[in-house]
Design a protein around this motif. Structure first.
Motif, PDB file in Angstrom:
ATOM      1  N   GLY A 186     -26.980 -16.497  10.429  1.00 24.16           N
ATOM      2  CA  GLY A 186     -26.711 -15.002  10.494  1.00 24.16           C
ATOM      3  C   GLY A 186     -25.996 -13.931  10.600  1.00 24.16           C
ATOM      4  O   GLY A 186     -25.863 -13.167  11.123  1.00 24.16           O
ATOM      5  N   ALA A 187     -24.498 -14.741  10.027  1.00 22.31           N
ATOM      6  CA  ALA A 187     -23.783 -14.176  10.869  1.00 22.31           C
ATOM      7  C   ALA A 187     -22.446 -13.834   9.459  1.00 22.31           C
ATOM      8  O   ALA A 187     -23.491 -13.888   8.231  1.00 22.31           O
ATOM      9  N   THR A 188     -22.324 -13.136  10.280  1.00 24.58           N
ATOM     10  CA  THR A 188     -21.530 -12.167   8.626  1.00 24.58           C
ATOM     11  C   THR A 188     -20.365 -12.575   8.737  1.00 24.58           C
ATOM     12  O   THR A 188     -20.130 -13.492   9.304  1.00 24.58           O
ATOM     13  N   ILE A 189     -19.998 -13.233   7.006  1.00 22.76           N
ATOM     14  CA  ILE A 189     -18.452 -13.800   6.984  1.00 22.76           C
ATOM     15  C   ILE A 189     -17.661 -12.766   6.480  1.00 22.76           C
ATOM     16  O   ILE A 189     -17.435 -12.037   5.897  1.00 22.76           O
ATOM     17  N   SER A 190     -16.592 -13.005   7.377  1.00 20.19           N
ATOM     18  CA  SER A 190     -15.095 -11.752   7.284  1.00 20.19           C
ATOM     19  C   SER A 190     -14.603 -12.473   6.432  1.00 20.19           C
ATOM     20  O   SER A 190     -13.771 -13.615   6.650  1.00 20.19           O
ATOM     21  N   LEU A 191     -14.256 -11.730   5.297  1.00 24.88           N
ATOM     22  CA  LEU A 191     -12.963 -13.038   4.037  1.00 24.88           C
ATOM     23  C   LEU A 191     -12.179 -12.291   4.026  1.00 24.88           C
ATOM     24  O   LEU A 191     -11.715 -10.841   4.642  1.00 24.88           O
ATOM     25  N   ILE A 192     -10.827 -12.979   4.432  1.00 21.70           N
ATOM     26  CA  ILE A 192      -9.543 -12.395   4.502  1.00 21.70           C
ATOM     27  C   ILE A 192      -8.194 -12.642   3.504  1.00 21.70           C
ATOM     28  O   ILE A 192      -8.867 -14.374   4.023  1.00 21.70           O
ATOM     29  N   ARG A 193      -7.445 -12.215   2.550  1.00 21.31           N
ATOM     30  CA  ARG A 193      -6.085 -13.111   2.007  1.00 21.31           C
ATOM     31  C   ARG A 193      -5.630 -11.948   2.037  1.00 21.31           C
ATOM     32  O   ARG A 193      -5.692 -10.807   2.548  1.00 21.31           O
ATOM     33  N   VAL A 194      -4.745 -12.742   2.503  1.00 23.93           N
ATOM     34  CA  VAL A 194      -3.066 -11.649   3.343  1.00 23.93           C
ATOM     35  C   VAL A 194      -2.171 -12.380   1.774  1.00 23.93           C
ATOM     36  O   VAL A 194      -1.873 -13.147   1.139  1.00 23.93           O
ATOM     37  N   VAL A 195      -1.758 -10.975   1.409  1.00 24.28           N
ATOM     38  CA  VAL A 195      -0.717 -11.274   0.653  1.00 24.28           C
ATOM     39  C   VAL A 195       0.397 -11.114   0.707  1.00 24.28           C
ATOM     40  O   VAL A 195       0.560  -9.640   1.718  1.00 24.28           O
ATOM     41  N   ARG A 196       1.553 -12.092   0.467  1.00 28.64           N
ATOM     42  CA  ARG A 196       3.171 -11.786   1.204  1.00 28.64           C
ATOM     43  C   ARG A 196       3.737  -9.889   0.350  1.00 28.64           C
ATOM     44  O   ARG A 196       3.891 -10.317  -0.647  1.00 28.64           O
ATOM     45  N   PRO A 197       4.322  -9.911   1.568  1.00 32.52           N
ATOM     46  CA  PRO A 197       5.235  -8.323   0.518  1.00 32.52           C
ATOM     47  C   PRO A 197       6.384  -8.602   0.045  1.00 32.52           C
ATOM     48  O   PRO A 197       7.311 -10.001   0.329  1.00 32.52           O
ATOM     49  N   ASN A 198       6.815  -8.204  -1.158  1.00 33.51           N
ATOM     50  CA  ASN A 198       8.323  -8.918  -2.100  1.00 33.51           C
ATOM     51  C   ASN A 198       9.436  -7.878  -0.841  1.00 33.51           C
ATOM     52  O   ASN A 198      10.194  -7.793  -1.358  1.00 33.51           O
ATOM     53  N   HIS A 199       8.617  -6.679  -0.643  1.00 33.24           N
ATOM     54  CA  HIS A 199       9.896  -6.085   0.249  1.00 33.24           C
ATOM     55  C   HIS A 199       9.262  -5.260   1.265  1.00 33.24           C
ATOM     56  O   HIS A 199       7.892  -5.134   1.643  1.00 33.24           O
ATOM     57  N   PRO A 200       9.775  -4.283   2.287  1.00 26.01           N
ATOM     58  CA  PRO A 200       9.237  -4.040   3.166  1.00 26.01           C
ATOM     59  C   PRO A 200       8.597  -2.520   2.877  1.00 26.01           C
ATOM     60  O   PRO A 200       7.917  -2.486   3.721  1.00 26.01           O
ATOM     61  N   GLY A 201       8.715  -2.339   1.559  1.00 25.45           N
ATOM     62  CA  GLY A 201       7.919  -1.156   1.328  1.00 25.45           C
ATOM     63  C   GLY A 201       6.498  -0.886   0.859  1.00 25.45           C
ATOM     64  O   GLY A 201       6.222  -0.485   0.575  1.00 25.45           O
ATOM     65  N   TYR A 202       6.237  -2.569   0.720  1.00 21.79           N
ATOM     66  CA  TYR A 202       5.125  -2.486   0.820  1.00 21.79           C
ATOM     67  C   TYR A 202       3.816  -1.923   1.379  1.00 21.79           C
ATOM     68  O   TYR A 202       2.810  -1.360   0.422  1.00 21.79           O
ATOM     69  N   GLU A 203       3.717  -1.191   2.527  1.00 23.73           N
ATOM     70  CA  GLU A 203       2.753  -1.218   3.057  1.00 23.73           C
ATOM     71  C   GLU A 203       3.131   0.375   2.916  1.00 23.73           C
ATOM     72  O   GLU A 203       2.476   1.196   3.598  1.00 23.73           O
ATOM     73  N   GLN A 204       3.710   1.427   2.168  1.00 25.03           N
ATOM     74  CA  GLN A 204       4.253   2.488   2.116  1.00 25.03           C
ATOM     75  C   GLN A 204       2.555   3.263   1.252  1.00 25.03           C
ATOM     76  O   GLN A 204       2.711   2.295   0.581  1.00 25.03           O
ATOM     77  N   PRO A 205       2.422   4.199   1.331  1.00 28.02           N
ATOM     78  CA  PRO A 205       1.800   4.731   1.075  1.00 28.02           C
ATOM     79  C   PRO A 205       0.957   3.937  -0.899  1.00 28.02           C
ATOM     80  O   PRO A 205       2.647   4.494  -1.522  1.00 28.02           O
ATOM     81  N   ASP A 206       0.359   4.306  -1.138  1.00 26.94           N
ATOM     82  CA  ASP A 206       0.078   3.536  -3.226  1.00 26.94           C
ATOM     83  C   ASP A 206       1.248   4.353  -3.632  1.00 26.94           C
ATOM     84  O   ASP A 206       1.334   3.087  -5.006  1.00 26.94           O
ATOM     85  N   GLU A 207       0.969   5.233  -3.939  1.00 23.01           N
ATOM     86  CA  GLU A 207       2.125   5.698  -5.136  1.00 23.01           C
ATOM     87  C   GLU A 207       3.484   5.278  -5.014  1.00 23.01           C
ATOM     88  O   GLU A 207       3.918   5.015  -6.189  1.00 23.01           O
ATOM     89  N   GLN A 208       3.931   4.785  -3.700  1.00 18.99           N
ATOM     90  CA  GLN A 208       5.482   4.372  -3.466  1.00 18.99           C
ATOM     91  C   GLN A 208       5.420   3.174  -4.216  1.00 18.99           C
ATOM     92  O   GLN A 208       6.588   2.336  -3.619  1.00 18.99           O
ATOM     93  N   VAL A 209       4.269   2.067  -3.674  1.00 20.53           N
ATOM     94  CA  VAL A 209       4.309   0.912  -3.736  1.00 20.53           C
ATOM     95  C   VAL A 209       4.372   0.319  -5.542  1.00 20.53           C
ATOM     96  O   VAL A 209       4.115   1.094  -6.136  1.00 20.53           O
ATOM     97  N   SER A 210       5.410  -0.504  -5.874  1.00 17.28           N
ATOM     98  CA  SER A 210       5.841  -0.938  -7.680  1.00 17.28           C
ATOM     99  C   SER A 210       3.823  -1.272  -7.541  1.00 17.28           C
ATOM    100  O   SER A 210       2.950  -2.001  -7.334  1.00 17.28           O
TER     101      SER A 210
END
Length: 318
Positions: A186-210
């Motif tokens: 009855g456990a929950t499956i926690s799915l995770i997919r990791v996306v490698r950023p193209n540059h350090p600004g990847y984690e900026q707000p959405d409007e600043q992401v390419s």
């Protein structure tokens, strides 16, 4: 995927035995039978012949003691497991541990191998030592690993199974067994997919992401939503997240934050330099895990063309 028979290698130590307590949180007696085994050195196979021989050398006496200890451990564990409803068989074999484990797994058609790592002797002499490493890289069935430093959680019912995916068929090889363990508990499956950023600004707000980075993230979300729907159709509850950065760090961070009960992930059956590189990934996760790790050997389907009745057909082999 149904786990009908599980092989549990033991080496006479309490550390090796600990894997059983972790495993029993995920399997049920009505679905799975257990096969316990211990591999002794080849000299121990002549014990019955020398046991009553006068003037037995001290080295032989030690070997006799080791076999007696192994037989008693197998008997005692079998009795305990029988009392809670499991069907149990046991084998005492001669030979090198890794070779004996792999051979017995093939001969008895087991669906899962469960073993401890980082013990003081035998199977876990080092962190994912030579025996466990060979079993993980060579075994066809999935391998359930329980680092000896990980204590069994007081809660008998697992709540979260972490399943890292990268969008490839190799990674998806881990889905069926994760799904079964979730159905069992009855456990929950926690799915995770990791996306490698193209540059350090990847984690900026959405409007600043390419736009390209947003597209990659959206593709990852669509992919995980498709897997989530498949799990929902199998009556398995799941959630998902898309993370950025280094995959190992993201998996370890998520495992700690969610207090995961199990991590299920695919490995590559490789050798040489690729095996060393992959081994370092596995070791990092095992070295930082707070729960058991279930490794499923992913294989790449190869299309081989066969001729039948003057027609050419494609067959996939693993």
């Amino acid at each position: 995927m149904m786990i009908r028979r599980t092989l549990i290698p033991l080496d006479g130590s309490e550390l090796a035995e600990q894997v059983i307590h972790h495993l029993l949180r995920f399997i049920t007696p009505d679905q799975t039978e257990l096969l316990l085994m211990t591999a002794l050195s080849s000299t121990s196979r002549s014990l019955d012949e020398v046991e009553d021989t006068p003037g037995l050398p001290a080295s032989k006496q030690t070997v006799v003691s080791k076999e007696d200890k192994a037989r008693k451990q197998l008997y005692d564990i079998t009795q305990k497991l029988n009392q809670i409803g499991f069907s149990v068989m046991d084998r005492l074999l001669s030979g090198m541990p890794a070779e004996s484990i792999l051979r017995l797994a093939e001969e008895t058609f087991v669906d899962l191998i469960a073993m401890s790592t980082h013990g003081r002797t035998g199977l876990g002499r080092a962190l994912l030592g030579s025996v466990a490493d060979e079993v993980v890289c060579s075994a066809r069935p999935p391998v359930f690993l329980a680092p000896a430093a990980i204590a069994v959680k007081s809660s008998s019912v697992p709540r979260t199974i972490l399943l890292p995916l990268d969008g490839t068929p190799l990674a998806e090889a881990a889905i069926p067994i994760a799904r079964q363990f979730a159905q069992n508990t009855g456990a929950t499956i926690s799915l995770i997919r990791v996306v490698r950023p193209n540059h350090p600004g990847y984690e900026q707000p959405d409007e600043q992401v390419s736009a390209g980075e947003q597209s990659v993230a959206h593709q990852a979300i669509s992919y995980l939503e498709r897997i989530q729907l498949q799990l929902q159709l199998a009556n398995v509850f799941s959630r998902y997240q898309v993370a950025s950065g280094d995959p190992i760090e993201a998996i370890i961070r998520t495992m700690h934050m969610e207090d995961s009960d199990l991590v299920v992930m695919s490995t590559h059956g490789r050798s040489g330099v690729e095996r060393i590189i992959h081994g370092s990934v596995t070791r990092q996760i095992i070295g930082n895990t707070t729960c058991p790790l279930l490794l499923v050997r992913g294989v790449v389907p190869v299309e081989v063309y066969e001729s039948s009745d003057d027609k050419v057909s494609a067959a996939s082999f693993c």
